[in-house]
Write an enzyme that holds these catalytic residues in place. Structure first.
Site, short mmCIF file in Angstrom:
data_model
loop_
_atom_site.label_atom_id
_atom_site.label_comp_id
_atom_site.label_asym_id
_atom_site.label_seq_id
_atom_site.Cartn_x
_atom_site.Cartn_y
_atom_site.Cartn_z
N ASP A 1 0.83 -1.05 0.09
CA ASP A 1 0.05 -0.09 -0.04
C ASP A 1 0.73 1.31 -0.17
O ASP A 1 2.02 1.47 0.71
CB ASP A 1 -0.84 0.04 1.25
N GLU B 1 13.88 -15.79 0.57
CA GLU B 1 14.24 -16.71 1.75
C GLU B 1 13.32 -17.71 1.33
O GLU B 1 13.46 -18.78 1.88
CB GLU B 1 13.94 -16.10 3.13
#
Ligand code: GLC
Length: 582
Positions: free
Chosen positions: A219, A270
């Protein structure tokens, strides 16, 4: 403060979910959770409601759902004021409900994207409460942007900025300091130069990734990092109409901001497959590619479609800029006609196609109040919305569709002022130019699932008698999901057919296929016609008043009935398979 993780990172995944490039040509369905489906009978949509309606999403054929915020929130900005980033609002359910929803989605090979709101917290967030009670210059205040005011006694705000919803962007606290809020008073801006803020956000990303979410929508991605120590702050405005292309604005799109996203990318990577992200970034188009680059967020919203009028020229420009941005970033572009912030496009396209402030902010009934006989042409709007979705789905890149557009919903522009929830409507005090803006509730009205008006047209459980949190209009009965599912001519049937066909057409497969360069403009393209080819597949849209000849080929889908002489009618899109010319 936060919920604990109670489920594995692989919730509901199987091998088909391993493709790291799934998002490049995806159809993503945006859910505004409070208005999607209520499972408890309190008139507010919730997480279990999404699970209940997963078959609707699966039948629609979407690749992913993106959930607008469902976190604990006092709802000063529809949930974009987050009081706890790592939990579900008790009104919307529990973390267990969330895990069940993710599993139900993954079982159907639908990915889940959640909203990150990093620019500001809610004023109810424990950090802000701590800051309010902490002394000036304390580490608690340093997580936000507190400044002394101007004037002999600091009685004037540090700058003259107005916030996103109207009114000053600074609020004074008890000890006389001011805090910055670029949006509502209840949304204090975080200080992204603060190490603890940065670290904590990485934990939030890991938290939801560990809960099995596949990606994030970021956002207000342009506004995190600020340079608040310069002398010329008042020379700038908080409106992002014409942002510089060199990262020099003190509040938006600063060069240092991109270090934040590079750090996030390392965390996304990751995971296996890496977590996806898409930026909502209102920046100079020349800099959009930064957000979409592979070492940052990966994809960025292209709002040119949502901003364009229904004209061939406007749409062609929007398409060209989307494709150019994608080429520059090495990503794919995105197409958006509607979302929770803009009036629904079936209404926009039924209005006179003239330039309008705030791209068709029709959710203001000042014309009505001033005696005008104002109403969109709904038949025309529907006709064009059908053409528009075929045009959008034919383009390379991701298509983001907003809940209810698959039903052909119009903007609910006549919600009484007293029932509005959007802060835009509340900041309509004297002398405020936004006084006549009703805001964004007109596209956030709870969805009609059934014909019968009882229980909010099936939004709430049968027999609950619940009132939806925003009032629904009587015409919702004609645009409900149940009836449209059985009607081969409905908007829903068209969306289902188009999304299914898009997956099988040559040049339109998922993954990395169908890059920007795979659009080849056809000879028909120009004037009132947009026409292009992808593989052996042709898409033609007629924006003109007169029918236009069909290209050579076999018609596979059309937004409107073809003319008896095989011409494309006005405001229609046709998909064809190219056939060999002799
Ligand atoms: C984004 C959201 C909008 C919200 C604003 C502040 O633009 O889409 O709904 O009001 O950010 O968080």
């Amino acid at each position: 403060m936060s919920a604990s993780i109670t489920h594995s990172a692989t919730t509901g995944r199987d091998d088909a979910m391993d493709d790291p490039d799934w998002w490049r040509q995806a159809v993503v369905y945006q859910i505004y959770p409070r208005s999607f489906k209520d499972s408890t009978g309190n008139g507010i949509g919730d997480i279990r409601g999404i699970t209940e309606r997963m078959d609707h999403l699966s039948a629609l054929g979407v690749d992913a759902i993106w959930l607008s915020p469902f976190y604990p929130s006092p709802l000063e900005d529809g949930g974009y004021d987050v009081a706890d980033y790592r939990n579900v609002d008790p009104l919307l359910g529990t973390m267990q409900d969330f895990a069940g929803m993710v599993s139900a989605a993954h079982d159907r090979h639908i990915r889940v994207i959640v909203d990150l709101v990093p620019n500001h917290t809610s004023s109810r967030h424990p950090w802000f409460q701590e800051a309010l009670h902490a002394p000036r210059e304390s580490s608690a205040r340093d997580r936000y942007i507190f400044r002394d005011g101007r004037g002999a006694n600091g009685e004037l705000p540090p700058t003259d900025w107005t916030c996103g919803f109207g009114g000053p962007a600074w609020e004074r606290v008890e000890d006389g300091q001011w805090y910055l809020h670029m949006w509502s008073v209840g949304q204090p801006d975080l200080n992204w130069n603060n190490e603890e803020v940065r670290r904590d956000y990485l934990d939030t990303i890991r938290f939801w990734s560990d809960c099995g979410v596949d990606g994030f929508r970021v956002d207000a991605a342009q506004s995190l990092v600020k340079d608040m120590d310069r002398d010329d702050l008042n020379d700038w405005s908080l409106q992002y109409d014409a942002l510089p292309s060199d990262g020099s604005h003190p509040m938006y799109d600063r060069n240092e901001l991109h270090d934040v996203y590079r750090e996030w990318r390392r965390v996304f990577n990751e995971y296996d497959p890496p977590r996806f992200a898409v930026a909502e970034a209102w920046v100079n188009p020349a800099r959009q590619y930064l957000y979409a680059s592979a070492d940052e967020l990966g994809q960025v919203f292209n709002f040119e479609f949502a901003k364009a009028d229904w004209t061939a020229e406007g749409m062609r420009r929007a398409i060209a800029s989307g494709l150019a941005a994608a080429r520059e970033s090495g990503s794919t572009t995105t197409w958006v006609m509607s979302n929770h912030d803009v009036p629904r496009h079936a209404s926009r396209y039924g209005l006179p196609q003239v330039p309008a402030r705030g791209y068709h902010q029709i959710a203001q009934d000042w014309l009505l109040r001033n005696g005008g006989s104002y109403m969109e042409d709904r038949a025309l709007g529907t006709h064009r919305a059908r053409a528009a979705i075929l045009l959008e789905l034919a383009l390379p890149g991701s298509a983001y569709i907003y809940q209810g557009e698959e039903l052909g919903l119009f903007e609910v522009a006549d919600i009484p002022w007293t029932e509005l929830e959007d802060p835009t409507a509340f900041h309509s005090g004297d002398g405020n130019p936004s006084a006549t803006r009703k805001g964004r509730d007109g596209c956030r009205v709870p969805l009609p699932w059934r014909h019968d008006a009882a229980d909010g047209f099936g939004f709430s459980p049968a027999g609950s008698g619940a009132e939806p949190h925003l009032p629904q209009p009587a015409w919702f009965s004609c645009l409900n999901a149940q009836d449209e599912a059985d009607d081969p001519d409905s908007m829903l049937a068209l969306y289902r057919r188009a999304i299914a066909m898009r997956k099988t057409l040559e040049g339109m497969t998922s993954g990395t296929a169908g890059t920007a360069s795979s659009v080849a403009w056809r000879p028909e393209n120009g004037g009132d016609i947009i026409a292009f080819e992808r593989g052996n597949w042709i898409c033609i849209t007629n924006f003109g008043a007169e029918p236009t000849p069909l290209p050579q080929g076999e018609v596979v889908l059309s937004s409107a009935e073809l003319m008896p002489d095989s011409t494309v009618p006005s405001d229609a899109t046709v998909w064809l398979h190219a056939t060999e010319t002799a």
